[in-house]
Design an enzyme around this catalytic site. Structure first.
Site, short mmCIF file in Angstrom:
data_model
loop_
_atom_site.label_atom_id
_atom_site.label_comp_id
_atom_site.label_asym_id
_atom_site.label_seq_id
_atom_site.Cartn_x
_atom_site.Cartn_y
_atom_site.Cartn_z
N TYR A 141 69.61 -11.72 39.49
CA TYR A 141 70.35 -12.06 37.42
C TYR A 141 71.48 -11.14 37.60
O TYR A 141 72.35 -11.59 37.06
CB TYR A 141 69.30 -12.21 36.24
CG TYR A 141 67.85 -12.60 36.25
CD1 TYR A 141 67.33 -13.14 37.56
CD2 TYR A 141 67.36 -11.98 35.27
CE1 TYR A 141 66.52 -14.54 37.62
CE2 TYR A 141 65.17 -12.82 35.56
CZ TYR A 141 65.27 -13.64 35.94
OH TYR A 141 64.10 -14.52 36.08
N LYS A 191 56.85 -10.12 47.96
CA LYS A 191 57.80 -10.94 48.52
C LYS A 191 57.91 -10.33 50.13
O LYS A 191 58.24 -10.71 51.00
CB LYS A 191 58.30 -11.67 48.24
CG LYS A 191 58.23 -13.62 48.28
CD LYS A 191 56.98 -14.66 48.97
CE LYS A 191 56.62 -15.46 49.76
NZ LYS A 191 55.69 -15.98 50.12
N ASP A 223 53.16 -14.80 45.45
CA ASP A 223 52.44 -15.65 45.08
C ASP A 223 51.03 -15.32 44.79
O ASP A 223 50.17 -15.99 43.70
CB ASP A 223 52.11 -16.79 46.58
CG ASP A 223 52.14 -15.65 47.41
OD1 ASP A 223 52.78 -14.79 47.28
OD2 ASP A 223 52.34 -16.38 49.11
N ASP A 247 59.75 -11.38 35.58
CA ASP A 247 59.93 -12.64 34.24
C ASP A 247 58.71 -13.55 34.61
O ASP A 247 59.24 -14.18 33.34
CB ASP A 247 61.47 -13.31 34.90
CG ASP A 247 62.14 -13.79 33.63
OD1 ASP A 247 61.27 -13.93 32.43
OD2 ASP A 247 62.89 -14.37 33.69
N ASP A 251 55.70 -13.72 31.60
CA ASP A 251 55.29 -15.11 30.62
C ASP A 251 53.45 -15.76 31.21
O ASP A 251 52.91 -16.38 30.34
CB ASP A 251 56.32 -16.24 30.82
CG ASP A 251 56.89 -16.31 29.43
OD1 ASP A 251 57.42 -15.21 29.33
OD2 ASP A 251 57.66 -17.26 29.73
#
Ligand code: NAD
Length: 353
Positions: A141, A191, A223, A247, A251
Site C-alpha cells: 500500500y 507467502k 492461502d 487487510d 475481513d
C-alpha cells in the site's frame, strides 16, 4: 485521570457510532472518576467537501497532540470515483502514516449467544478467541514505485511490496508480547514459497522467536491461513502478518463474529497515542437511519482505555457490559434484532458495573 481524546466521526454511519461510543466513555468517566475531553475534527469525504483535503493539517495536528484518537469511518458513493485525485481513503492512510501507527490489532471473539448469527457451523465457532496483528505502514500500500505507465500501446501498472528488517521485527515482537498475555501461540502468515519479502519476514520472525522461548511459533502460508480461518478458527491465538494479507484476512475473520458491526480495532505506534476504529466502513446503505450496530466502536473505545490510557478495569467493564447486553438479548438489526443504535447503546450503559 484527565485525557484528551480527538473524535473523527467521518462519513456515513461514522458520526452515529462515534456518538454512541462517546456516551459510553462519558458514563465510564462518571462511574470511575475520570474526565475525558473530546474535540471533533474532519477526515474523509466530509473533509474533502469542506476543505478540499481528506486530511486537513489541523486534523493531523490535533491527533498528534491528543492522548488518543477515535475514528468512525470514511468514504461513500459520493467520493467513490477511483480516478478522482482526492479520495477519502487517502485521509485514513495519511492519518496512519502521520501518527506512525504501524500495528493494527483486531481481536475476534465469538460471543456464544451470537453463534447462530454467523454463517459458519456452530461447532467450528465455539471458543474462537483470536487477535490479528496486521502491519499497517509498509508493504504494497505504500511501496514505491507505485505508478501507471504507457508502453507497447497499453498501460502497465506497478505496485511495490517492500519490507526492511526493522519494520518486520517491531511488529513481530509486538505479536509475541501480546501472545505472552494470552495462550502463548503466534501464527506468522506469509507467502514465503513465492515472495522474497515473505522469506525475509520468516527469517526475522524466527530470530525474534528466540527471545520468546515460552511462546510457540508456527509459519502459515496465507492461502492455508485463509482456509484455516473458516475450517478451524479455534486453532489460532495471535496471527501476525503484513499489510495486504492482514487487510484481507481480518475481513474474513470478521465473518466469524456474525456481523461487521461487532469488531473493534486499535492501531498503535509502540509509544504514546493510538488510533481506534471499528473495522467496518461507512455503510452508506444504512447511514442516517439510526440502526447501525455501535458495538464495534464501543469496543474500540474500550481498547483505547486499555492501550492508550492504561485503564484496564474500565476497559473490562465495557467489554462485560457488551457481553451482558448480548447475552440478555439486546440486538441491532444486523444481529437479527430490532434495537436502534441509541437503544443498543443505552442497553450497554445500563449494564456497566
Ligand atoms: P461497510 O463495512 O461499510 O459495509 C458492509 C456491509 O456491512 C453493509 O451492508 C453495511 O450496512 C453493513 N455494516 C457495516 N457496518 C455496520 C454496522 N456498524 N452496523 C450494521 N451494519 C453494518 O463496507 P462497504 O459497503 O464495502 O464500504 C462502504 C464505504 O466504506 C466505501 O466507501 C468504503 O471505501 C468505505 N470503507 C471505509 C473503511 C474505513 O473507514 N476504515 C473501511 C472499509 C470501507
Amino acid at each position: 485521570m484527565r485525557a484528551n481524546i480527538v473524535l473523527l466521526p467521518g462519513d456515513g454511519i461514522g458520526p452515529e457510532v462515534v456518538s454512541a461510543a462517546v456516551q459510553v466513555l462519558e458514563a465510564v468517566g462518571q462511574r470511575f472518576g475520570h474526565t475525558f475531553e473530546f474535540s471533533e475534527h474532519l477526515v474523509g469525504g466530509c473533509a474533502i467537501d469542506q476543505t478540499g483535503s481528506p486530511l486537513p493539517e489541523t486534523t493531523l495536528d490535533a491527533c498528534r497532540a491528543a492522548d488518543a484518537v477515535l475514528l468512525g469511518a470514511v468514504g461513500g458513493p459520493k467520493w467513490d470515483d477511483p480516478r478522482a485525485s482526492v479520495r477519502p481513503e487517502q485521509g485514513l492512510l495519511g492519518l496512519r502514516k502521520g501518527l506512525g501507527v504501524f500495528a493494527n490489532l483486531r481481536p475476534v471473539r465469538v460471543h456464544p449467544a451470537l453463534i447462530e448469527a454467523s454463517p459458519l457451523k456452530p461447532d467450528r465457532l465455539e471458543g474462537v478467541d483470536l487477535i490479528v496483528v496486521r502491519e499497517l505502514t509498509g508493504g504494497l500500500y505504500f511501496g514505491q514505485p507505485k505508478k501507471r505507465e504507457w508502453s507497447d500501446g497499453q498501460y502497465h501498472a506497478v505496485d511495490t511490496l517492500e519490507y526492511c528488517e526493522s519494520e518486520i521485527e517491531r511488529i513481530v515482537d509486538l505479536a509475541f508480547r501480546l501472545a505472552r498475555q494470552r495462550r502463548k501461540k503466534v501464527s506468522s502468515v506469509d507467502k514465503a514459497n513465492v515472495l522474497e519479502s515473505s522469506r525475509l519476514w520468516r527469517e526475522v520472525t524466527n530470530r525474534v522467536a528466540q527471545r520468546y522461548p515460552d511462546v510457540t511459533l508456527e509459519h502459515v502460508l496465507v492461502d492455508t491461513a485463509a482456509m484455516r480461518l473458516v475450517t478451524s478458527p479455534r486453532s489460532f491465538d495471535v496471527i501476525v502478518t503484513e499489510n495486504m494479507f492482514g487487510d484481507i484476512l481480518t475481513d474474513e475473520a470478521a465473518v466469524l463474529a456474525g456481523s461487521m458491526g461487532m469488531l473493534p480495532s486499535a492501531s498503535l505506534n509502540g509509544r504514546e497515542g493510538g488510533l481506534y476504529e471499528p473495522i467496518h466502513g461507512s455503510a452508506p446503505d444504512i447511514a442516517g437511519q439510526g440502526i447501525a450496530n455501535p458495538i464495534g466502536t464501543i469496543l474500540s473505545a474500550a481498547m483505547l482505555l486499555q492501550y492508550s490510557l492504561g485503564l484496564e478495569q474500565e476497559a473490562k467493564a465495557i467489554e462485560r457490559a457488551v457481553d451482558r447486553a448480548i447475552a440478555e438479548g439486546a440486538r441491532t438489526r444486523d444481529l437479527g434484532g430490532y434495537l436502534s443504535t441509541t437503544a443498543m447503546t443505552q442497553a450497554i450503559i445500563e449494564r456497566l458495573d
